[in-house]
Design an enzyme around this catalytic site. Structure first.
Site, PDB file in Angstrom:
ATOM      1  NE  ARG A 228      -4.268  -1.324   0.005  1.00  0.00           N
ATOM      2  CZ  ARG A 228      -4.441  -2.309  -0.893  1.00  0.00           C
ATOM      3  NH1 ARG A 228      -3.496  -2.567  -1.775  1.00  0.00           N
ATOM      4  NH2 ARG A 228      -5.558  -3.005  -0.922  1.00  0.00           N
ATOM      5  CG  HIS A 276      -3.683  -0.808  -6.945  1.00  0.00           C
ATOM      6  ND1 HIS A 276      -4.123  -0.147  -5.826  1.00  0.00           N
ATOM      7  CD2 HIS A 276      -3.730  -2.129  -6.620  1.00  0.00           C
ATOM      8  CE1 HIS A 276      -4.419  -1.011  -4.864  1.00  0.00           C
ATOM      9  NE2 HIS A 276      -4.187  -2.235  -5.341  1.00  0.00           N
TER      10      HIS A 276
HETATM   11  P1  NAP Z   1      -1.934 -11.127   5.219  1.00  0.00           P
HETATM   12  O1  NAP Z   1      -1.982 -12.568   4.874  1.00  0.00           O
HETATM   13  O2  NAP Z   1      -2.831 -10.604   6.277  1.00  0.00           O
HETATM   14  O3  NAP Z   1      -0.407 -10.783   5.581  1.00  0.00           O
HETATM   15  C1  NAP Z   1      -0.054  -9.559   6.145  1.00  0.00           C
HETATM   16  C2  NAP Z   1       1.307  -9.710   6.780  1.00  0.00           C
HETATM   17  O4  NAP Z   1       1.694  -8.452   7.343  1.00  0.00           O
HETATM   18  C3  NAP Z   1       1.319 -10.718   7.932  1.00  0.00           C
HETATM   19  O5  NAP Z   1       2.540 -11.414   7.945  1.00  0.00           O
HETATM   20  C4  NAP Z   1       1.226  -9.815   9.150  1.00  0.00           C
HETATM   21  O6  NAP Z   1       1.754 -10.382  10.331  1.00  0.00           O
HETATM   22  C5  NAP Z   1       2.075  -8.665   8.694  1.00  0.00           C
HETATM   23  N1  NAP Z   1       1.839  -7.478   9.516  1.00  0.00           N
HETATM   24  C6  NAP Z   1       0.705  -6.765   9.676  1.00  0.00           C
HETATM   25  N2  NAP Z   1       0.900  -5.755  10.537  1.00  0.00           N
HETATM   26  C7  NAP Z   1       2.183  -5.837  10.939  1.00  0.00           C
HETATM   27  C8  NAP Z   1       2.990  -5.103  11.840  1.00  0.00           C
HETATM   28  N3  NAP Z   1       2.493  -4.050  12.528  1.00  0.00           N
HETATM   29  N4  NAP Z   1       4.276  -5.475  12.015  1.00  0.00           N
HETATM   30  C9  NAP Z   1       4.783  -6.535  11.355  1.00  0.00           C
HETATM   31  N5  NAP Z   1       4.070  -7.291  10.482  1.00  0.00           N
HETATM   32  C10 NAP Z   1       2.789  -6.941  10.287  1.00  0.00           C
HETATM   33  O7  NAP Z   1      -2.204 -10.233   3.920  1.00  0.00           O
HETATM   34  P2  NAP Z   1      -1.893 -10.595   2.385  1.00  0.00           P
HETATM   35  O8  NAP Z   1      -3.022 -11.337   1.790  1.00  0.00           O
HETATM   36  O9  NAP Z   1      -0.534 -11.179   2.303  1.00  0.00           O
HETATM   37  O10 NAP Z   1      -1.908  -9.122   1.743  1.00  0.00           O
HETATM   38  C11 NAP Z   1      -0.962  -8.144   2.154  1.00  0.00           C
HETATM   39  C12 NAP Z   1      -1.311  -6.803   1.528  1.00  0.00           C
HETATM   40  O11 NAP Z   1      -1.014  -6.807   0.132  1.00  0.00           O
HETATM   41  C13 NAP Z   1      -2.795  -6.425   1.555  1.00  0.00           C
HETATM   42  O12 NAP Z   1      -3.168  -5.912   2.814  1.00  0.00           O
HETATM   43  C14 NAP Z   1      -2.863  -5.366   0.482  1.00  0.00           C
HETATM   44  O13 NAP Z   1      -2.571  -4.117   1.059  1.00  0.00           O
HETATM   45  C15 NAP Z   1      -1.738  -5.753  -0.473  1.00  0.00           C
HETATM   46  N6  NAP Z   1      -2.245  -6.205  -1.797  1.00  0.00           N
HETATM   47  C16 NAP Z   1      -1.934  -5.483  -2.888  1.00  0.00           C
HETATM   48  C17 NAP Z   1      -2.373  -5.894  -4.133  1.00  0.00           C
HETATM   49  C18 NAP Z   1      -1.985  -5.143  -5.373  1.00  0.00           C
HETATM   50  O14 NAP Z   1      -2.492  -5.409  -6.464  1.00  0.00           O
HETATM   51  N7  NAP Z   1      -1.062  -4.213  -5.304  1.00  0.00           N
HETATM   52  C19 NAP Z   1      -3.159  -7.044  -4.265  1.00  0.00           C
HETATM   53  C20 NAP Z   1      -3.461  -7.764  -3.124  1.00  0.00           C
HETATM   54  C21 NAP Z   1      -2.997  -7.342  -1.862  1.00  0.00           C
HETATM   55  P3  NAP Z   1       1.019 -11.648  11.032  1.00  0.00           P
HETATM   56  O15 NAP Z   1       1.347 -12.818  10.129  1.00  0.00           O
HETATM   57  O16 NAP Z   1       1.670 -11.749  12.328  1.00  0.00           O
HETATM   58  O17 NAP Z   1      -0.442 -11.326  11.056  1.00  0.00           O
END
Ligand code: NAP
Length: 313
Positions: A228, A276
């Site tokens: 993001r 994006h």
């Molecule tokens: P996810 O499975 O919830 O993974 C998020 C990761 O971030 C987890 O490892 C989480 O830790 C970690 N995290 C969150 N807050 C943190 C903090 N304060 N300190 C350290 N680590 C932290 O999410 P995901 O499915 O992988 O997606 C991640 C992000 O990718 C989405 O939220 C979105 O913003 C982005 N995204 C972008 C696109 C695009 O097209 N550009 C598409 C899809 C997603 P824990 O494992 O401990 O919970």
């Protein structure tokens, strides 16, 4: 009695999702009335995406869950009228697409491909005394080691890159150095030559990439952000690019989207802007996830990918 599902994800997505959801509901043997308009008091589930005109969830008194079509939920978690369970999207095809995008840009920056692909000028730049690095000499750190971060980590390790993953809670991925918690952020960043951001946007993660944390990377590091936009302090990144601390940045997400035409990122010679597009939810696979969550809601099983409002993701 059919289950009423309100599709509140916009007209543009309706045709594709109407077909894909119809198939997924019938495969899951769910009797669903899928609609774009309904009496709120009669709605059992809401399929939602950011940009929807639906902003007040108060009248949906019977709704058992709001099923988001996007992985990121920062645009909806703060809505005080949303008291129903909120599930985010974990779509296997979107994950594949993110892996492809991250691997492509990591390899592009690692190999210096732009030099040869862009602006061919008749100059033969071979320098046998300085071979390019190979993957195992190029440490990659992934901030956000969840669904997408770990999938990217696996693919990068398969190519030989040493991978460090950073998450909030301890995690384990064979072959990767897994670090967790704010106290280990500096260790995760120190000496990284490629930094990939796959964190959700929360109050804790905003500006995690700033002047101080950028200074911990190896000089001339590459930054790749498909997470993001607000994860990055933009002024600090521009300064680090100008100072050479960051050699190149590839950015898919921004504080303001679409990125304004006069934003310095567009014109910066070492910034690549993509609009994006790193990973989009795919209707066929996403519809199966939606159907599975409705099946769970109907049988009283826990929902998949439930958002924790306190954590914000
Ligand atoms: P996810 O499975 O919830 O993974 C998020 C990761 O971030 C987890 O490892 C989480 O830790 C970690 N995290 C969150 N807050 C943190 C903090 N304060 N300190 C350290 N680590 C932290 O999410 P995901 O499915 O992988 O997606 C991640 C992000 O990718 C989405 O939220 C979105 O913003 C982005 N995204 C972008 C696109 C695009 O097209 N550009 C598409 C899809 C997603 P824990 O494992 O401990 O919970």
């Amino acid at each position: 009695m059919p289950i009423t599902v309100l599709f509140a994800a916009g007209d543009a997505l309706w045709a594709d999702y109407n077909a894909a959801l119809g198939t997924a509901f019938s495969e899951a043997e769910l009797n669903i009335n899928l609609v774009q308009q309904a009496d709120p008091g009669a709605v059992d589930y809401i399929i939602y995406s950011p940009g929807s005109t639906l902003t007040d969830f108060t009248p949906f008194t019977r709704c058992k869950a709001v099923l988001n079509l996007w992985a990121g939920v920062e645009r909806i978690t703060g809505n005080p009228t949303l008291t129903q369970p909120l599930c985010r999207m974990v779509d296997p095809a979107m994950t594949e697409s993110m892996v492809e995008w991250v691997v492509a840009h990591t390899l592009r920056l690692h190999l210096g491909t732009d030099t040869h692909v862009l602006g061919q000028d008749g100059v033969w730049r071979q320098d046998p005394t300085r071979p390019t690095k190979i993957a195992r000499e190029r440490p990659v750190t992934i901030l956000g080691f969840g669904e997408l971060g770990q999938a990217c980590g696996r693919a990068l390790m398969a190519l030989g890159f040493p991978v460090t993953g950073w998450s909030r809670r301890p995690t384990a991925l064979t072959g990767a150095r897994c670090l967790a918690g704010a106290d280990s952020l500096d260790t995760a960043l120190s000496g990284a030559e490629v930094l990939v951001l796959l964190l959700p946007l929360t109050p804790e993660t905003e500006n995690v990439v700033n002047e101080r944390t950028l200074s911990l990377l190896a000089p001339g590091a590459f930054l790749i952000n498909p997470g993001r936009g607000p994860l990055i302090d933009d002024a600090a990144l521009l300064a680090a690019l100008d100072a050479g601390q960051v050699a190149q940045a590839t950015l898919d997400v921004f504080r303001e989207e679409p990125l304004p035409a006069d934003h310095p990122y567009w014109a910066h010679p070492r910034v690549t802007v993509t609009p994006h597009i790193a990973a989009t939810t795919r209707p066929v696979t996403a519809a199966r996830v939606v159907a599975e969550n409705i099946r769970r809601g109907e049988t009283g099983e826990p929902f998949l990918h439930l958002v924790d409002r306190q954590r914000g993701y």
